[in-house]
Design an enzyme around this catalytic site. Structure first.
Site, PDB file in Angstrom:
ATOM      1  N   ASN A  63      12.835   2.374   1.576  1.00 19.08           N
ATOM      2  CA  ASN A  63      11.180   2.401   1.910  1.00 19.08           C
ATOM      3  C   ASN A  63      11.717   3.161   3.607  1.00 19.08           C
ATOM      4  O   ASN A  63      10.745   3.620   3.780  1.00 19.08           O
ATOM      5  CB  ASN A  63      10.956   0.833   2.325  1.00 19.08           C
ATOM      6  CG  ASN A  63      10.497  -0.095   0.838  1.00 19.08           C
ATOM      7  OD1 ASN A  63      11.081   0.282  -0.452  1.00 19.08           O
ATOM      8  ND2 ASN A  63       8.992  -0.351   0.947  1.00 19.08           N
ATOM      9  N   LYS A  67       9.879   6.544   4.907  1.00 16.72           N
ATOM     10  CA  LYS A  67       9.202   6.167   5.918  1.00 16.72           C
ATOM     11  C   LYS A  67       9.131   5.820   7.183  1.00 16.72           C
ATOM     12  O   LYS A  67       8.020   6.226   8.286  1.00 16.72           O
ATOM     13  CB  LYS A  67       8.046   4.618   5.202  1.00 16.72           C
ATOM     14  CG  LYS A  67       7.856   5.218   4.158  1.00 16.72           C
ATOM     15  CD  LYS A  67       6.901   3.295   3.627  1.00 16.72           C
ATOM     16  CE  LYS A  67       6.239   3.395   2.192  1.00 16.72           C
ATOM     17  NZ  LYS A  67       6.234   1.808   2.255  1.00 16.72           N
ATOM     18  N   SER A 152      11.072  -7.151   9.662  1.00 18.07           N
ATOM     19  CA  SER A 152      10.236  -8.711   8.579  1.00 18.07           C
ATOM     20  C   SER A 152      11.586  -9.963   8.031  1.00 18.07           C
ATOM     21  O   SER A 152      12.088 -10.755   9.055  1.00 18.07           O
ATOM     22  CB  SER A 152       9.022  -8.499   7.651  1.00 18.07           C
ATOM     23  OG  SER A 152       8.639  -9.148   7.345  1.00 18.07           O
ATOM     24  N   ASP A 229      -0.573  -7.767  13.032  1.00 19.39           N
ATOM     25  CA  ASP A 229       0.042  -8.101  12.333  1.00 19.39           C
ATOM     26  C   ASP A 229      -0.922  -9.821  11.421  1.00 19.39           C
ATOM     27  O   ASP A 229      -0.718 -10.850  12.431  1.00 19.39           O
ATOM     28  CB  ASP A 229       1.567  -8.505  13.126  1.00 19.39           C
ATOM     29  CG  ASP A 229       2.728  -8.549  12.124  1.00 19.39           C
ATOM     30  OD1 ASP A 229       2.152  -9.520  10.871  1.00 19.39           O
ATOM     31  OD2 ASP A 229       3.432  -7.969  11.682  1.00 19.39           O
ATOM     32  N   HIS A 262       2.137  -4.943  10.001  1.00 17.19           N
ATOM     33  CA  HIS A 262       2.969  -5.415  10.205  1.00 17.19           C
ATOM     34  C   HIS A 262       3.794  -4.203   9.383  1.00 17.19           C
ATOM     35  O   HIS A 262       4.972  -4.208   8.332  1.00 17.19           O
ATOM     36  CB  HIS A 262       2.973  -6.664   8.723  1.00 17.19           C
ATOM     37  CG  HIS A 262       3.622  -7.127   8.421  1.00 17.19           C
ATOM     38  ND1 HIS A 262       5.034  -7.789   9.759  1.00 17.19           N
ATOM     39  CD2 HIS A 262       4.573  -7.105   7.657  1.00 17.19           C
ATOM     40  CE1 HIS A 262       5.652  -8.307   8.932  1.00 17.19           C
ATOM     41  NE2 HIS A 262       5.948  -8.147   7.844  1.00 17.19           N
TER      42      HIS A 262
END
EC number: 3.1.2.12
Length: 284
Positions: A63, A67, A152, A229, A262
């Site tokens: 990811n 990204k 996170s 978020d 988020h």
């Protein structure tokens, strides 16, 4: 490369290379993948320091690489990005894939103590096994100069691993970290299952608890949080971490960003600041 480590992907980007590897993890008892971005300057004569990135719930090692756009800054500054997966995979433990926030893709960067989940030892994998694997196999990396970051669940991992290993990492940063997991639903679910009911064991993996014990910091902690978020009010609790930092005069820069959520759009917007933050601590 030593037996068991194989390259499974390679893509040129900003004159460096995204490389993906597969190996058997002794710590986790399964096959694992991880990604490394090697900046163009990386060589055995000019070894690159390492920035570890720990990803969030449901993510793999891909990811962030796909990204975040972090490679631009990493290329310029000469930092290697090391991106592990988020849990063991392929063990087929009953219930491991029943929910997005526990089991596969949700290792929480701890060492589980409950028998059923005994392979979930992402803390040891990140702190011990992976750095050794890197130093044994990549002469162009200098794993003694390392920093750590994450998002996170991975922000939680970065903060807790940093605070407990201040000798191993020069700096830490996080995007929307689960900053006080013992007081949120995600943390309580994971900790109950991985660690049992012993609340003292939970506190060993909670940045808000740890900062009271480990606060002789050489660099400011950088945290970015989007105000839009959806998890900000109930799950992430950076204000609790901020209060705990103030009590012990731990240097924290907590930035709240109106309108941001988020997602990796948020990460991509501010990742350059984090690369700069770590490159200063690594003295590049």
């Amino acid at each position: 490369m030593e037996s068991g480590l194989s390259e499974i992907g390679s893509t040129k980007m900003f004159d460096g290379f995204n490389k993906r590897y597969k190996h058997h993890s002794e710590t986790l008892g399964c096959s694992m993948t991880f990604s490394v971005y090697f900046p163009p300057s990386a060589s055995s004569s000019r070894r690159s320091p390492v920035l570890y990135w720990l990803s969030g719930l449901t993510c793999t090692d891909e990811n962030f690489i796909i990204k975040s756009g972090a490679q631009r800054g990493a290329s310029t500054r000469g930092i290697a990005l090391v991106v592990p997966d988020t849990s063991p995979r392929g063990l087929n433990i009953e219930g491991e894939a029943d929910s997005y926030d526990f089991g596969v893709g949700a290792g929480f960067y701890l060492n589980a103590t409950q028998e059923k989940w005994k392979n979930w030892r992402m803390y040891d994998y990140i702190v011990k096994e992976l750095p050794k694997l890197l130093s044994d196999n990549f002469s162009q990396l200098d794993t003694t100069r390392a920093s750590i970051s994450g998002h996170s669940m991975g922000g939680h991992g970065a903060l807790t691993i940093y605070l407990k290993n201040l000798d191993k990492y020069k700096s830490v940063s996080a995007f929307a970290p689960i900053a006080n997991p013992i007081n949120c639903q995600w943390g309580q679910k994971a900790f109950t299952n991985y660690l049992g009911d012993n609340k003292a064991a939970w506190e060993e993996y909670d940045a808000t608890c740890l900062i009271s014990k480990f606060n002789n910091l050489s660099a400011t902690i950088l945290i970015d949080q989007g105000e839009n978020d959806q998890f900000f009010p109930d799950q992430l609790l950076p204000n609790k971490f901020e209060e705990a930092c103030k009590k012990v005069n731990a240097p924290l820069l907590l930035r709240l960003h109106p309108g941001y959520d988020h997602s990796y759009y948020f990460i991509a917007t501010f990742i350059e600041d984090h690369i700069t933050h770590h490159s200063q601590a690594l003295k590049l």
